[in-house]
Motif scaffolding. Sequence first.
Motif, mmCIF file in Angstrom:
data_model
loop_
_atom_site.group_PDB
_atom_site.id
_atom_site.type_symbol
_atom_site.label_atom_id
_atom_site.label_comp_id
_atom_site.label_asym_id
_atom_site.label_seq_id
_atom_site.Cartn_x
_atom_site.Cartn_y
_atom_site.Cartn_z
ATOM 1 N N TYR A 108 0.765 -1.139 -0.461
ATOM 2 C CA TYR A 108 0.084 0.535 0.015
ATOM 3 C C TYR A 108 0.657 1.134 -0.232
ATOM 4 C CZ TYR A 108 -3.423 3.479 1.768
ATOM 5 O OH TYR A 108 -4.515 4.473 2.385
ATOM 6 N N ALA A 109 1.279 1.248 0.960
ATOM 7 C CA ALA A 109 2.752 2.213 1.206
ATOM 8 C C ALA A 109 3.430 3.229 -0.213
ATOM 9 C CB ALA A 109 3.378 2.468 1.896
ATOM 10 N N PHE A 110 4.444 1.487 -0.325
ATOM 11 C CA PHE A 110 5.313 2.193 -1.946
ATOM 12 C C PHE A 110 4.566 2.268 -2.812
ATOM 13 C CE2 PHE A 110 8.738 -0.188 0.912
ATOM 14 C CZ PHE A 110 9.034 1.301 1.419
ATOM 15 N N GLY A 111 3.460 0.929 -2.679
ATOM 16 C CA GLY A 111 2.708 0.825 -4.617
ATOM 17 C C GLY A 111 1.669 2.073 -4.488
ATOM 18 N N GLU A 112 0.610 1.073 -3.213
ATOM 19 C CA GLU A 112 -0.269 3.252 -3.769
ATOM 20 C C GLU A 112 0.112 4.201 -3.824
ATOM 21 O OE1 GLU A 112 -4.065 2.090 -2.452
ATOM 22 O OE2 GLU A 112 -4.177 0.247 -2.900
ATOM 23 N N LEU A 113 0.295 4.517 -2.546
ATOM 24 C CA LEU A 113 0.608 5.605 -2.235
ATOM 25 C C LEU A 113 2.585 6.316 -2.590
ATOM 26 C CD1 LEU A 113 -0.367 5.792 1.362
ATOM 27 C CD2 LEU A 113 -1.072 6.072 0.076
ATOM 28 N N GLY A 114 2.914 5.477 -3.226
ATOM 29 C CA GLY A 114 4.341 5.777 -4.493
ATOM 30 C C GLY A 114 5.487 6.356 -2.985
ATOM 31 N N PHE A 115 5.381 5.925 -2.133
ATOM 32 C CA PHE A 115 6.179 6.299 -0.809
ATOM 33 C C PHE A 115 7.639 5.418 -0.871
ATOM 34 C CE2 PHE A 115 3.532 7.038 3.004
ATOM 35 C CZ PHE A 115 2.620 8.288 2.541
ATOM 36 N N HIS A 116 8.835 6.367 -0.745
ATOM 37 C CA HIS A 116 10.519 6.356 -1.198
ATOM 38 C C HIS A 116 10.647 5.557 -0.035
ATOM 39 C CE1 HIS A 116 14.403 6.507 -2.491
ATOM 40 N NE2 HIS A 116 14.643 7.217 -1.615
ATOM 41 N N LYS A 117 10.197 5.616 1.396
ATOM 42 C CA LYS A 117 11.051 5.245 2.497
ATOM 43 C C LYS A 117 10.308 4.877 3.643
ATOM 44 C CE LYS A 117 14.856 5.504 5.801
ATOM 45 N NZ LYS A 117 16.385 6.102 6.016
ATOM 46 N N ILE A 118 10.065 3.364 4.351
ATOM 47 C CA ILE A 118 9.482 3.842 5.688
ATOM 48 C C ILE A 118 10.219 3.792 6.782
ATOM 49 C CG2 ILE A 118 7.722 2.187 6.894
ATOM 50 C CD1 ILE A 118 6.145 3.415 4.608
ATOM 51 N N CYS A 119 10.367 4.006 7.670
ATOM 52 C CA CYS A 119 11.080 4.071 9.115
ATOM 53 C C CYS A 119 10.351 3.494 10.242
ATOM 54 C CB CYS A 119 11.221 5.190 9.132
ATOM 55 S SG CYS A 119 12.642 5.954 7.777
ATOM 56 N N GLY A 120 10.872 2.481 10.924
ATOM 57 C CA GLY A 120 10.354 1.866 11.815
ATOM 58 C C GLY A 120 11.261 2.270 13.340
ATOM 59 N N GLN A 121 11.030 2.058 14.294
ATOM 60 C CA GLN A 121 11.679 2.057 15.873
ATOM 61 C C GLN A 121 10.585 1.283 16.701
ATOM 62 O OE1 GLN A 121 11.545 6.230 17.674
ATOM 63 N NE2 GLN A 121 13.041 6.843 16.224
ATOM 64 N N ALA A 122 12.277 0.408 17.093
ATOM 65 C CA ALA A 122 11.540 -1.225 18.171
ATOM 66 C C ALA A 122 12.210 -0.566 19.782
ATOM 67 C CB ALA A 122 11.988 -2.681 17.619
ATOM 68 N N LEU A 123 11.607 -0.714 20.897
ATOM 69 C CA LEU A 123 12.336 -0.771 21.885
ATOM 70 C C LEU A 123 13.187 -1.590 22.021
ATOM 71 C CD1 LEU A 123 9.287 0.389 24.482
ATOM 72 C CD2 LEU A 123 11.271 1.859 23.509
ATOM 73 N N ALA A 124 14.554 -1.765 22.334
ATOM 74 C CA ALA A 124 15.805 -2.691 22.316
ATOM 75 C C ALA A 124 14.858 -4.405 22.604
ATOM 76 C CB ALA A 124 16.869 -1.958 23.111
ATOM 77 N N TYR A 154 16.103 2.969 31.545
ATOM 78 C CA TYR A 154 16.508 3.962 30.031
ATOM 79 C C TYR A 154 16.084 2.418 29.398
ATOM 80 C CZ TYR A 154 17.495 8.409 31.769
ATOM 81 O OH TYR A 154 17.053 9.427 32.291
ATOM 82 N N HIS A 155 15.195 2.273 28.372
ATOM 83 C CA HIS A 155 15.643 1.693 26.864
ATOM 84 C C HIS A 155 16.559 2.203 25.751
ATOM 85 C CE1 HIS A 155 12.940 -1.067 29.393
ATOM 86 N NE2 HIS A 155 12.334 0.052 29.977
ATOM 87 N N SER A 156 17.291 1.507 24.601
ATOM 88 C CA SER A 156 17.996 1.569 23.477
ATOM 89 C C SER A 156 15.771 1.428 22.789
ATOM 90 C CB SER A 156 18.718 1.635 23.222
ATOM 91 O OG SER A 156 19.542 1.558 24.496
ATOM 92 N N VAL A 157 16.221 2.360 21.510
ATOM 93 C CA VAL A 157 15.342 2.317 20.580
ATOM 94 C C VAL A 157 16.052 1.469 19.348
ATOM 95 C CG1 VAL A 157 14.035 3.547 19.144
ATOM 96 C CG2 VAL A 157 13.568 3.983 21.500
ATOM 97 N N VAL A 158 16.285 0.781 18.078
ATOM 98 C CA VAL A 158 16.228 0.338 17.214
ATOM 99 C C VAL A 158 15.565 0.738 16.523
ATOM 100 C CG1 VAL A 158 16.935 -1.824 15.695
ATOM 101 C CG2 VAL A 158 16.858 -1.759 19.075
ATOM 102 N N CYS A 159 16.588 1.436 14.838
ATOM 103 C CA CYS A 159 16.179 2.572 13.743
ATOM 104 C C CYS A 159 15.739 1.798 13.380
ATOM 105 C CB CYS A 159 16.887 3.004 13.677
ATOM 106 S SG CYS A 159 16.384 4.223 15.291
ATOM 107 N N PHE A 160 14.729 0.774 12.203
ATOM 108 C CA PHE A 160 14.874 0.485 11.065
ATOM 109 C C PHE A 160 14.432 1.813 9.789
ATOM 110 C CE2 PHE A 160 14.076 -2.723 13.831
ATOM 111 C CZ PHE A 160 14.808 -3.407 13.793
ATOM 112 N N GLY A 161 15.180 0.448 8.382
ATOM 113 C CA GLY A 161 14.977 1.901 7.463
ATOM 114 C C GLY A 161 14.345 0.772 5.953
#
Length: 173
Positions: A108-124, A154-161
Amino acid sequence: MEYVTHGLIRRMTGNDLEQVLSWRNHPDVRRFMYTQHEITLAEHIRWFDRASVDTARHLLIFEIDGEAQGFINLHEIAPGGIADWGFYAAPNAHKGTGRQLGNKLLQYAFGELGFHKICGQALAFNERSIQFHLRLGFEQEGILRDQHFDGQQYHSVVCFGLLATDWQTTTER
Ligand SMILES: CC(C)(COP(=O)(O)OP(=O)(O)OC[C@H]1O[C@@H](n2cnc3c(N)ncnc32)[C@H](O)[C@@H]1OP(=O)(O)O)[C@@H](O)C(=O)NCCC(=O)NCCS
């Protein structure tokens, strides 16, 4: 990567409010969110009223055979089709639901909306989400050390793209 086409993505409406709130407040979802208090219906409605008129936000439901199975918040954070996503599957959903939700959302995001990049963040400590992002083809782009304080520790955050071009490559395989 297996490319599952079952289910669909649609916009969240006011009719979904109570179900989405019950998922969001479920301990198996809540403990992986940045805010972990139990959200009241009034607070949830205020959030929806604001967020659903924000053109940078896409509040979405993943459903299979007419039954809602998960929620996705796609937020355009920068020009050029760069978006953050947040999501959760229904806590009682069958194993495999998350994967279907992820595949459909990317389509949906890449096909229909034509987005370039999706980013996600998860608690470690959210190993399921970390594995989930990697399994969908996301790259781990960094770790924000001690970026989140939950009131006790405190928790670290893992970033994805994931880039549209990465996604095309994996789905064409
Ligand atoms: C993250 C989430 C959407 C995954 O959905 P799911 O239905 O459990 O996932 P699936 O069964 O489709 O599995 C997809 C992938 O997730 C990972 N995964 C799922 N369960 C896992 C577990 N118990 N341990 C480690 N990895 C797991 C695996 O990589 C799996 O792929 P595989 O089966 O090929 O190994 C769901 O668990 C969820 O809603 N969690 C709570 C909310 C949340 O953490 N949201 C993300 C915030 S960043």
